[in-house]
Design an enzyme around this catalytic site. Structure first.
Site, PDB file in Angstrom:
ATOM      1  N   TYR A 296      17.460  59.135   2.065  1.00 21.41           N
ATOM      2  CA  TYR A 296      18.803  58.843   1.503  1.00 21.41           C
ATOM      3  C   TYR A 296      18.941  60.450   0.539  1.00 21.41           C
ATOM      4  O   TYR A 296      17.896  61.133   0.181  1.00 21.41           O
ATOM      5  CB  TYR A 296      19.382  57.919   0.669  1.00 21.41           C
ATOM      6  CG  TYR A 296      18.668  58.001  -0.919  1.00 21.41           C
ATOM      7  CD1 TYR A 296      19.445  58.294  -2.014  1.00 21.41           C
ATOM      8  CD2 TYR A 296      17.233  57.757  -0.962  1.00 21.41           C
ATOM      9  CE1 TYR A 296      18.908  58.310  -3.159  1.00 21.41           C
ATOM     10  CE2 TYR A 296      16.854  57.618  -2.169  1.00 21.41           C
ATOM     11  CZ  TYR A 296      17.496  57.976  -3.237  1.00 21.41           C
ATOM     12  OH  TYR A 296      16.924  57.973  -4.743  1.00 21.41           O
TER      13      TYR A 296
ATOM     14  N   LYS B  77      12.198  61.377  -0.194  1.00 24.91           N
ATOM     15  CA  LYS B  77      13.277  60.474  -0.580  1.00 24.91           C
ATOM     16  C   LYS B  77      13.606  59.329   0.020  1.00 24.91           C
ATOM     17  O   LYS B  77      14.720  59.430   0.728  1.00 24.91           O
ATOM     18  CB  LYS B  77      14.315  61.754  -1.094  1.00 24.91           C
ATOM     19  CG  LYS B  77      15.457  61.014  -2.049  1.00 24.91           C
ATOM     20  CD  LYS B  77      16.550  62.106  -2.461  1.00 24.91           C
ATOM     21  CE  LYS B  77      17.651  61.621  -3.410  1.00 24.91           C
ATOM     22  NZ  LYS B  77      16.916  61.361  -4.701  1.00 24.91           N
TER      23      LYS B  77
END
Length: 287
Positions: free
Chosen positions: A33, A151
């Site tokens: 994300y 991430k």
């Protein structure tokens, strides 16, 4: 007003948005994300977020369903449709939804990635009253997996850390591994000693923050020294100042660590100045 969201090529009311129960983000946390801030209706640091997204996907051998140009257009369209002047755009790409649950990766030729975006309206994001008083942090053991530079949506332990901080009457937690601070639960961590900004060096141990990169560049341009090295909670408690950076908090002063005041116990001049510079320069470069 119902938000318009984006799911796999379609703009939909949020009440009509659906993702399969077999999506691997839901079953395996198999997704990445990004969060991009919006100020004055424009995107902050978008190129950096797009580049980090590509890296995260590459590290997980996950295809990207959109080009950078298409991604920018989707971001802009969502900001326009939802009337966002100050807020956030959340983007998530997963390995998709195969026909059933399996630990093995599905064939990307038959299981396309899932892509979802939505906005969050945050009036007053830049003129945050929290930044005027600073935040309090506690220290906790870092129990995350070893690839924090990717991430991913594996955010259970950071969420637990936020709740540990809340229970202790603090705002956030700084994670500690082998005696040294890694980062905050959703941000990079810094201390200030004299004219020197100290923060942990980039590695697989921490997220390669987009705001971090910009703030360190602005610090050097403002004639501040930057040291990328390990530091302990004990050293942080004796620092002149401390702060965090993230896409949603920009530069946020830290005024207390484990109950001990940092410096005078109020936001310091370096953190205040870096926040001013970051907001000013980021607005100029927004797209």
């Amino acid at each position: 007003m119902t938000r318009t969201v984006y799911v796999n090529g379609d703009y939909l009311p949020e009440t009509e948005a659906k993702v399969s129960i077999f999506d691997r983000a839901f079953l395996m946390a198999d997704g990445v994300y990004e969060v991009t801030s919006v100020l004055d209706g424009k995107l902050i640091d978008f190129p950096g977020h797009a580049k980090r997204l590509e890296r995260s996907l590459s590290e997980l051998d996950m295809p990207n369903p959109v080009t950078t140009e298409e991604l920018l257009e989707i971001h802009r369209e969502l900001v326009a449709r939802n009337g966002i002047e100050e807020g956030l755009v959340y983007l998530q790409i997963t390995r998709g939804a195969p026909a059933d649950r399996d630990f093995a990766f599905p064939d990307p030729e038959t299981t396309p990635p899932t892509i979802v975006l939505f906005t969050q309206n945050k009036p007053g994001l830049a003129a945050s009253p929290v930044a005027e008083k600073g935040i309090k942090v506690i220290s906790i053991e870092d129990q995350r997996w070893g690839r924090r530079d990717i991430k991913t949506v594996q955010l259970l332990y950071p969420s637990m850390g936020k709740m540990m901080a809340k229970k202790a009457g603090a705002d956030d937690a700084w994670m500690v591994e082998d005696g040294f601070v890694t980062e905050g639960t959703s941000n990079n961590a810094y201390i200030v000693k004299g004219n020197t900004i100290v923060t942990r060096a980039l590695s697989n141990d921490i997220l390669h923050g987009i705001t971090r990169a910009a703030v360190l560049r602005f610090a050097e341009e403002a004639q501040m020294q930057v040291e990328e090295r390990n530091y302990s909670i004990e050293e942080a408690k004796t620092a002149d100042e401390a702060f965090i950076t993230s896409a949603s908090t920009f530069v946020m002063p830290v005024v207390e660590i484990d109950g001990a005041p940092v410096g005078a116990g109020t936001p310091g001049p370096k953190a205040r100045r870096l926040r001013e510079i970051y907001l000013e320069e980021s607005r100029k470069a927004a797209v």
